[in-house]
Motif scaffolding. Sequence first.
Motif, mmCIF file in Angstrom:
data_model
loop_
_atom_site.group_PDB
_atom_site.id
_atom_site.type_symbol
_atom_site.label_atom_id
_atom_site.label_comp_id
_atom_site.label_asym_id
_atom_site.label_seq_id
_atom_site.Cartn_x
_atom_site.Cartn_y
_atom_site.Cartn_z
ATOM 1 N N UNK A 126 0.775 -1.464 0.271
ATOM 2 C CA UNK A 126 -0.081 -0.068 -0.133
ATOM 3 C C UNK A 126 0.611 1.078 -0.050
ATOM 4 N N UNK A 127 0.401 2.353 -0.396
ATOM 5 C CA UNK A 127 0.767 3.808 -0.881
ATOM 6 C C UNK A 127 1.213 3.743 0.554
ATOM 7 N N UNK A 128 2.246 5.168 0.778
ATOM 8 C CA UNK A 128 2.920 5.563 1.947
ATOM 9 C C UNK A 128 1.663 6.526 2.404
ATOM 10 N N UNK A 129 0.934 7.078 1.755
ATOM 11 C CA UNK A 129 -0.459 8.268 2.268
ATOM 12 C C UNK A 129 -0.748 7.029 3.303
ATOM 13 N N UNK A 130 -1.119 6.174 2.543
ATOM 14 C CA UNK A 130 -2.119 4.854 3.044
ATOM 15 C C UNK A 130 -2.193 4.758 3.917
ATOM 16 N N UNK A 131 -0.657 4.205 4.509
ATOM 17 C CA UNK A 131 0.217 3.996 5.896
ATOM 18 C C UNK A 131 -0.358 5.136 6.727
ATOM 19 N N UNK A 132 -0.285 6.281 6.601
ATOM 20 C CA UNK A 132 -0.523 6.856 7.400
ATOM 21 C C UNK A 132 -2.028 7.233 7.819
ATOM 22 N N UNK A 133 -2.887 6.934 6.920
ATOM 23 C CA UNK A 133 -4.633 6.868 6.964
ATOM 24 C C UNK A 133 -4.573 5.831 8.223
ATOM 25 N N UNK A 134 -4.687 4.215 7.544
ATOM 26 C CA UNK A 134 -4.764 3.597 8.449
ATOM 27 C C UNK A 134 -3.896 3.376 10.246
ATOM 28 N N UNK A 135 -2.726 4.368 9.584
ATOM 29 C CA UNK A 135 -1.841 4.800 11.016
ATOM 30 C C UNK A 135 -3.207 5.062 12.326
ATOM 31 N N UNK A 136 -3.611 6.549 11.362
ATOM 32 C CA UNK A 136 -4.614 7.265 12.461
ATOM 33 C C UNK A 136 -6.025 6.562 12.391
ATOM 34 N N UNK A 137 -6.374 5.525 11.471
ATOM 35 C CA UNK A 137 -8.042 4.845 11.660
ATOM 36 C C UNK A 137 -7.403 3.982 13.265
ATOM 37 N N UNK A 138 -6.371 3.654 13.421
ATOM 38 C CA UNK A 138 -6.177 2.411 14.429
ATOM 39 C C UNK A 138 -5.739 3.206 15.526
ATOM 40 N N UNK A 139 -5.366 4.810 15.551
ATOM 41 C CA UNK A 139 -5.588 5.016 16.733
ATOM 42 C C UNK A 139 -6.690 5.716 16.835
ATOM 43 N N UNK A 140 -7.592 5.881 16.409
ATOM 44 C CA UNK A 140 -8.685 7.228 16.478
ATOM 45 C C UNK A 140 -10.319 5.930 16.549
ATOM 46 N N UNK A 141 -10.369 4.765 15.697
ATOM 47 C CA UNK A 141 -11.479 4.023 15.422
ATOM 48 C C UNK A 141 -10.641 3.062 15.407
ATOM 49 N N UNK A 142 -11.294 2.376 16.999
ATOM 50 C CA UNK A 142 -11.274 0.706 17.711
ATOM 51 C C UNK A 142 -11.972 -0.229 16.611
ATOM 52 N N UNK A 143 -13.255 -0.112 15.773
ATOM 53 C CA UNK A 143 -13.593 -0.970 15.102
ATOM 54 C C UNK A 143 -12.563 -1.526 14.369
ATOM 55 N N UNK A 144 -11.684 -0.547 13.417
ATOM 56 C CA UNK A 144 -10.830 -1.138 12.362
ATOM 57 C C UNK A 144 -9.585 -1.775 13.140
ATOM 58 N N UNK A 145 -9.068 -1.855 14.367
ATOM 59 C CA UNK A 145 -8.564 -2.606 14.813
ATOM 60 C C UNK A 145 -9.015 -3.542 14.781
ATOM 61 N N UNK A 146 -10.761 -3.879 15.478
ATOM 62 C CA UNK A 146 -10.863 -5.142 15.578
ATOM 63 C C UNK A 146 -11.376 -5.959 14.504
ATOM 64 N N UNK A 147 -11.734 -5.509 13.307
ATOM 65 C CA UNK A 147 -11.893 -5.900 11.296
ATOM 66 C C UNK A 147 -9.422 -7.058 11.560
ATOM 67 N N UNK A 148 -8.541 -6.172 12.119
ATOM 68 C CA UNK A 148 -7.671 -6.651 11.590
ATOM 69 C C UNK A 148 -7.262 -7.676 12.520
#
Length: 241
Positions: free
Chosen positions: A132-154
Amino acid sequence: MTVLVVGASGTTGSKLVEQLLLQNQKVKVIVRSPEKLPDSWKTNNSLKIIAASILDLSDAEMRTIVSDCDAVASCLGHNINFKGMYGKPRRLVTEAASRLCNAIIANNSNRKTKFVLMNTTGNRNRDLKEPISFAQKCVIGLLRLLLPPHIDNEKAADFLRTQIGQNHDFLEWAAVRPDGLINEDHLTEYEIYQSPTRSAIFNAGKVSRINVAHFMASLITDDNLWAKWKGQMPVIYSKST
């Protein structure tokens, strides 16, 4: 065939139940509020409704429920509101997948049970080291911090990949990754890929919930399709017209 569906009262889970019933399968559902289910479900002899919150079931109750199931499908997710995103249980999808799989294993059946998890294209299949692109990695990193459901899916998918793996004695699994879920009333053509063909963040595709439900039901009932995708995380898009 008997199939347990959890998350059956949700928009995708309910369509999965309908697809399975159309294929004349026996279905069990675990729901907290059975009174909200369609009346047609309550009078369908092929459908068994279990009124419970899945994480409140005891281990013994869970083992009993899955004991006669040939497949288990999870369409669990978090409600898109503050309580659903940040309230408890924060690991609903992961804990349910873990407990259901452990119940299947504890029964020590002489057959392998299929487990189908609805996941998301926002989660990478780390077995394939999907780029995945660097920009997408950054957004995913923010989702992990801000949105618990994302980490749950992972975590739920990681449990299947690392704890169940590819050669388990009692379980086989697939994690279906839809992109850009939309509502449509009728099935349309859709495409399945091993990995995303577009950015889930910056160029998301679309797929109808009924198409996702149809694919999940087909995985459960079609052994040839299952042989192709078991142990993988297929991505589904509705076909462009």
